[in-house]
Scaffold this motif. Structure first.
Motif, PDB file in Angstrom:
ATOM      1  N   PHE A   1       0.843  -1.197   0.000  1.00 29.31           N
ATOM      2  CA  PHE A   1       0.000   0.000   0.000  1.00 29.31           C
ATOM      3  C   PHE A   1       0.881   1.252   0.000  1.00 29.31           C
ATOM      4  O   PHE A   1       0.625   2.195  -0.744  1.00 29.31           O
ATOM      5  N   MET A   2       1.910   1.266   0.825  1.00 28.17           N
ATOM      6  CA  MET A   2       2.804   2.423   0.889  1.00 28.17           C
ATOM      7  C   MET A   2       3.560   2.613  -0.425  1.00 28.17           C
ATOM      8  O   MET A   2       3.769   3.738  -0.855  1.00 28.17           O
ATOM      9  N   GLU A   3       3.925   1.532  -1.095  1.00 30.30           N
ATOM     10  CA  GLU A   3       4.580   1.623  -2.408  1.00 30.30           C
ATOM     11  C   GLU A   3       3.658   2.244  -3.447  1.00 30.30           C
ATOM     12  O   GLU A   3       4.074   3.056  -4.257  1.00 30.30           O
ATOM     13  N   VAL A   4       2.402   1.802  -3.447  1.00 31.34           N
ATOM     14  CA  VAL A   4       1.446   2.186  -4.486  1.00 31.34           C
ATOM     15  C   VAL A   4       0.751   3.512  -4.175  1.00 31.34           C
ATOM     16  O   VAL A   4       0.595   4.362  -5.044  1.00 31.34           O
ATOM     17  N   TYR A   5       0.340   3.691  -2.927  1.00 33.74           N
ATOM     18  CA  TYR A   5      -0.446   4.864  -2.537  1.00 33.74           C
ATOM     19  C   TYR A   5       0.347   5.874  -1.713  1.00 33.74           C
ATOM     20  O   TYR A   5       0.180   7.074  -1.871  1.00 33.74           O
ATOM     21  N   GLY A   6       1.130   5.408  -0.769  1.00 34.87           N
ATOM     22  CA  GLY A   6       1.733   6.280   0.228  1.00 34.87           C
ATOM     23  C   GLY A   6       0.724   6.580   1.320  1.00 34.87           C
ATOM     24  O   GLY A   6      -0.406   6.087   1.309  1.00 34.87           O
ATOM     25  N   ALA A   7       1.130   7.373   2.273  1.00 38.28           N
ATOM     26  CA  ALA A   7       0.207   7.796   3.329  1.00 38.28           C
ATOM     27  C   ALA A   7      -0.775   8.789   2.730  1.00 38.28           C
ATOM     28  O   ALA A   7      -0.428   9.557   1.834  1.00 38.28           O
ATOM     29  N   GLY A   8      -2.006   8.776   3.241  1.00 36.46           N
ATOM     30  CA  GLY A   8      -2.974   9.706   2.687  1.00 36.46           C
ATOM     31  C   GLY A   8      -4.351   9.555   3.289  1.00 36.46           C
ATOM     32  O   GLY A   8      -4.541   8.857   4.287  1.00 36.46           O
ATOM     33  N   VAL A   9      -5.301  10.196   2.630  1.00 42.12           N
ATOM     34  CA  VAL A   9      -6.664  10.271   3.137  1.00 42.12           C
ATOM     35  C   VAL A   9      -7.631   9.672   2.123  1.00 42.12           C
ATOM     36  O   VAL A   9      -7.601  10.012   0.943  1.00 42.12           O
ATOM     37  N   VAL A  10      -8.490   8.782   2.610  1.00 40.40           N
ATOM     38  CA  VAL A  10      -9.537   8.174   1.797  1.00 40.40           C
ATOM     39  C   VAL A  10     -10.794   9.016   1.959  1.00 40.40           C
ATOM     40  O   VAL A  10     -11.317   9.159   3.069  1.00 40.40           O
ATOM     41  N   GLN A  11     -11.229   9.609   0.859  1.00 39.02           N
ATOM     42  CA  GLN A  11     -12.491  10.346   0.808  1.00 39.02           C
ATOM     43  C   GLN A  11     -12.586  11.426   1.898  1.00 39.02           C
ATOM     44  O   GLN A  11     -13.641  11.642   2.468  1.00 39.02           O
ATOM     45  N   ASP A  12     -11.478  12.103   2.160  1.00 38.41           N
ATOM     46  CA  ASP A  12     -11.441  13.153   3.193  1.00 38.41           C
ATOM     47  C   ASP A  12     -11.993  12.676   4.534  1.00 38.41           C
ATOM     48  O   ASP A  12     -12.536  13.458   5.306  1.00 38.41           O
ATOM     49  N   PHE A  13     -11.849  11.365   4.823  1.00 33.74           N
ATOM     50  CA  PHE A  13     -12.436  10.821   6.037  1.00 33.74           C
ATOM     51  C   PHE A  13     -11.479   9.927   6.831  1.00 33.74           C
ATOM     52  O   PHE A  13     -11.377  10.042   8.037  1.00 33.74           O
ATOM     53  N   LEU A  14     -10.791   9.015   6.159  1.00 31.01           N
ATOM     54  CA  LEU A  14      -9.959   8.034   6.843  1.00 31.01           C
ATOM     55  C   LEU A  14      -8.506   8.223   6.436  1.00 31.01           C
ATOM     56  O   LEU A  14      -8.182   8.171   5.252  1.00 31.01           O
ATOM     57  N   VAL A  15      -7.661   8.465   7.409  1.00 26.90           N
ATOM     58  CA  VAL A  15      -6.232   8.656   7.154  1.00 26.90           C
ATOM     59  C   VAL A  15      -5.516   7.325   7.323  1.00 26.90           C
ATOM     60  O   VAL A  15      -5.672   6.656   8.350  1.00 26.90           O
ATOM     61  N   VAL A  16      -4.743   6.946   6.309  1.00 22.17           N
ATOM     62  CA  VAL A  16      -3.822   5.817   6.424  1.00 22.17           C
ATOM     63  C   VAL A  16      -2.469   6.448   6.733  1.00 22.17           C
ATOM     64  O   VAL A  16      -1.917   7.179   5.918  1.00 22.17           O
ATOM     65  N   VAL A  17      -1.985   6.208   7.952  1.00 24.22           N
ATOM     66  CA  VAL A  17      -0.769   6.886   8.411  1.00 24.22           C
ATOM     67  C   VAL A  17       0.477   6.250   7.822  1.00 24.22           C
ATOM     68  O   VAL A  17       0.507   5.052   7.519  1.00 24.22           O
ATOM     69  N   ALA A  18       1.495   7.075   7.666  1.00 24.42           N
ATOM     70  CA  ALA A  18       2.786   6.599   7.193  1.00 24.42           C
ATOM     71  C   ALA A  18       3.498   5.846   8.306  1.00 24.42           C
ATOM     72  O   ALA A  18       3.319   6.156   9.483  1.00 24.42           O
ATOM     73  N   PRO A  19       4.306   4.873   7.934  1.00 22.60           N
ATOM     74  CA  PRO A  19       5.115   4.226   8.964  1.00 22.60           C
ATOM     75  C   PRO A  19       6.129   5.231   9.490  1.00 22.60           C
ATOM     76  O   PRO A  19       6.637   6.066   8.736  1.00 22.60           O
ATOM     77  N   GLN A  20       6.358   5.184  10.761  1.00 24.70           N
ATOM     78  CA  GLN A  20       7.376   6.044  11.351  1.00 24.70           C
ATOM     79  C   GLN A  20       8.063   5.270  12.458  1.00 24.70           C
ATOM     80  O   GLN A  20       7.455   4.404  13.075  1.00 24.70           O
ATOM     81  N   PRO A  21       9.336   5.555  12.679  1.00 21.02           N
ATOM     82  CA  PRO A  21      10.050   4.832  13.735  1.00 21.02           C
ATOM     83  C   PRO A  21       9.391   5.054  15.085  1.00 21.02           C
ATOM     84  O   PRO A  21       8.919   6.157  15.388  1.00 21.02           O
ATOM     85  N   LYS A  22       9.360   3.995  15.870  1.00 15.04           N
ATOM     86  CA  LYS A  22       8.815   4.103  17.217  1.00 15.04           C
ATOM     87  C   LYS A  22       9.785   4.929  18.049  1.00 15.04           C
ATOM     88  O   LYS A  22      10.985   4.651  18.088  1.00 15.04           O
ATOM     89  N   ALA A  23       9.262   5.950  18.676  1.00 14.50           N
ATOM     90  CA  ALA A  23      10.076   6.874  19.457  1.00 14.50           C
ATOM     91  C   ALA A  23       9.176   7.552  20.473  1.00 14.50           C
ATOM     92  O   ALA A  23       7.952   7.485  20.362  1.00 14.50           O
ATOM     93  N   PRO A  24       9.760   8.211  21.464  1.00 14.43           N
ATOM     94  CA  PRO A  24       8.925   9.002  22.366  1.00 14.43           C
ATOM     95  C   PRO A  24       8.102  10.014  21.566  1.00 14.43           C
ATOM     96  O   PRO A  24       8.564  10.538  20.542  1.00 14.43           O
ATOM     97  N   LEU A  25       6.907  10.285  22.047  1.00 14.38           N
ATOM     98  CA  LEU A  25       5.979  11.155  21.332  1.00 14.38           C
ATOM     99  C   LEU A  25       6.577  12.515  21.000  1.00 14.38           C
ATOM    100  O   LEU A  25       6.363  13.043  19.908  1.00 14.38           O
ATOM    101  N   ALA A  26       7.344  13.082  21.901  1.00 13.81           N
ATOM    102  CA  ALA A  26       7.946  14.396  21.655  1.00 13.81           C
ATOM    103  C   ALA A  26       8.864  14.369  20.434  1.00 13.81           C
ATOM    104  O   ALA A  26       8.976  15.359  19.719  1.00 13.81           O
TER     105      ALA A  26
END
Length: 180
Positions: free
Chosen positions: A44-69
């Motif tokens: 999905f990330m290869e084909v679409y990337g992170a983004g929004v489906v119909q201005d309603f549902l966000v598919v988040v990008a992978p990001q390294p696990k780290a403290p929230l700050a």
């Protein structure tokens, strides 16, 4: 349960962006989260990337696990923390009672619902989708991967809408807008 080919069914319902997806250092993600990511999400990330489906549902990008700050307030780490916080007080579908899943969030809806994997198992292709329906204050389990979940949501192929809003339910076709 999930394969890269599951994205093919979704392609028929939701055209990808013209400029395609995004490159991801999956080795870094695996090291950070302590496990590989499901094959359908990787494709999905290869084909679409992170983004929004119909201005309603966000598919988040992978990001390294780290403290929230360090990770920021609007991504996979933030939504995973939200899901973990919600788990403690939420109702659970019968099949989830007494379990302690390892949650990794992959999506969030405008209705404040959160979509995660139960990443407890060793095989990411077998991770089910867990949905926190904010309106019901309830977690439910769906034995499918994220691409199949989105396809089934758009087709209305669940006994009832798993989300707290029916914006995507039985919609058939959907627009996808890439973020960043």
């Amino acid at each position: 349960m999930s394969t890269a080919a599951d994205v093919d069914a979704l392609l028929r319902l939701m055209p990808p962006p013209e400029d395609g997806g995004r490159a991801v250092d999956w080795g870094r993600m695996e090291q950070s989260w302590g496990r590989p990511f499901p094959p359908d999400y990787r494709r999905f990330m290869e084909v679409y990337g992170a983004g929004v489906v119909q201005d309603f549902l966000v598919v988040v990008a992978p990001q390294p696990k780290a403290p929230l700050a360090e990770a920021g307030w609007d991504g996979m780490v933030q939504e995973t923390g939200n899901a973990e916080d919600a788990w403690a007080d939420a109702y659970k579908a019968p099949e989830l009672e007494g379990t302690s899943p390892r949650l990794i969030a992959w999506g969030a809806a405008a209705s404040a619902d959160i979509m995660c994997w139960d990443a407890s198992g060793d095989d990411p292709a077998a991770w089910p989708v867990l949905v926190f329906n904010r309106g019901e204050i309830r977690f439910s389990r769906y034995d499918c991967g994220m691409a199949e979940f989105l396809t089934r949501l758009l087709r209305g192929d669940f006994p009832k809408c798993p989300l707290g809003d029916v914006t995507l339910w039985e919609r058939g076709q959907a627009a996808f807008e890439k973020l960043g």
